[in-house]
Design an enzyme around this catalytic site. Structure first.
Site, short mmCIF file in Angstrom:
data_model
loop_
_atom_site.label_atom_id
_atom_site.label_comp_id
_atom_site.label_asym_id
_atom_site.label_seq_id
_atom_site.Cartn_x
_atom_site.Cartn_y
_atom_site.Cartn_z
N CYS A 63 -17.44 -0.81 10.49
CA CYS A 63 -17.40 0.65 10.31
C CYS A 63 -18.57 1.09 9.43
CB CYS A 63 -16.08 1.09 9.68
SG CYS A 63 -14.72 1.14 10.84
N ASP A 113 6.50 1.86 1.15
CA ASP A 113 6.60 1.27 -0.19
C ASP A 113 7.49 2.11 -1.11
OD1 ASP A 113 5.71 -0.63 -2.29
OD2 ASP A 113 4.74 1.16 -3.11
#
Length: 303
Positions: A63, A113
């Site tokens: 990227c 999470d």
């Protein structure tokens, strides 16, 4: 990383999604009432996504680092599913699809999470790109697929057989990549009258696009602009500016080129530099988006 130095800078947008599925209605209620022990799920997950999208090139080796100029995060609740919609915008040479998917993934993972202490059955689904725009495919010709072209190489040296043409061949290859058939390819000397004769000839024969390469510099024999300018019904300064601007980003000598663009009736005429790099880069600067002109000349709307 993939070489993107030949690409044009445009506004690029990508929208990606991730779906977080909880296992009980109480989890949704806790999120909506801000009762999750770790804090506000939507606000903190959005912050995580904003941080994460900026680190995409640090995590994915292919990227390109690029400026993230807008990031938007939205949530949609549908029973036990929360859909994360992640939008990324940039003005750059390459798209932001991976950045958008990475951002959506980080948001979803942060939600997992934060929610796992109160819900052990959370799942993350359907991380995918929803849509993108702003790349080369968005600016291709939408009106005509039957465009014909003639390529004229203006060079005393090449026409005398003392040098091999590469610029004209490069232009033909670029045209082929855009789906344009080159009906004529000629090498002529830097003679003003001959340049004009060829322009008139191919325009009268119905050729849509006439591209000259060579004779746009400042030497005494560089007369292509002088030959073509009197024949043009309308100059198109934006095309000329785009060519020089693109070239100037690659070599400081591009400012010395006198590339010309204009129309003779419905035929587009271009005069490009004679060097192989100059011709090839000029084609990269304006194709395929310049083909939009052939619809406009026939009365189509820009949109």
């Amino acid at each position: 990383m993939v070489d993107i130095t030949h690409k044009n800078t445009t506004l690029r947008t990508a929208v990606a999604q991730a779906i977080v599925k909880v296992s009980k209605p109480e989890t949704i209620a806790a999120i909506q009432n801000d009762l999750v022990p770790k804090g506000n799920v939507f606000a903190m997950s959005k912050a995580a996504g904003l941080l994460g999208v900026k680190r995409t090139p640090d995590i994915l080796p292919d990227c390109h680092p690029l400026p993230i100029e807008f990031t938007g995060v939205e949530y949609e609740i549908n029973e036990l599913e929360i859909t994360v919609l992640f939008t990324v915008k940039t003005i750059y040479k390459t798209g932001v699809e991976v950045e958008a998917m990475h951002g959506a993934s980080v948001v979803a993972l942060n939600m997992y999470d934060m929610l796992k202490p109160i819900d052990k059955g959370i799942e993350i689904h359907h991380i995918k790109l929803l849509h993108k725009k702003g790349g080369k495919s968005d600016f291709k010709n939408r009106f005509r697929t039957d465009i014909t072209a003639a390529v004229m190489v203006c060079s005393d040296t090449i026409s005398a057989g003392n040098k091999v043409d590469k610029a004209g061949k490069a232009i033909i290859e670029k045209l082929k990549a855009c789906g344009i058939q080159t009906e004529a390819y000629e090498i002529i000397p830097d003679e003003l009258e001959m340049i004009q004769v060829k322009a008139k000839q191919y325009q009268e024969n119905g050729v849509d696009l006439i591209i000259y390469t060579g004779g746009t510099g400042l030497s005494a024999r560089d007369v292509t602009p002088e030959a073509l300018a009197p024949l043009l019904d309308r100059r198109i300064p934006g095309i000329e500016e785009a060519i020089r601007n693109y070239g100037q980003d690659r070599t400081p000598y591009a400012m010395l080129s006198r590339s010309v663009a204009g129309t003779i009736k419905n035929t587009l005429v271009l005069a490009l530099p004679g060097s192989t790099n100059g011709a090839s880069e000029s084609m990269d600067a304006i194709f395929p988006s310049v083909l939009h002109i052939f619809g406009i000349l026939r009365g189509a709307r820009h949109d």
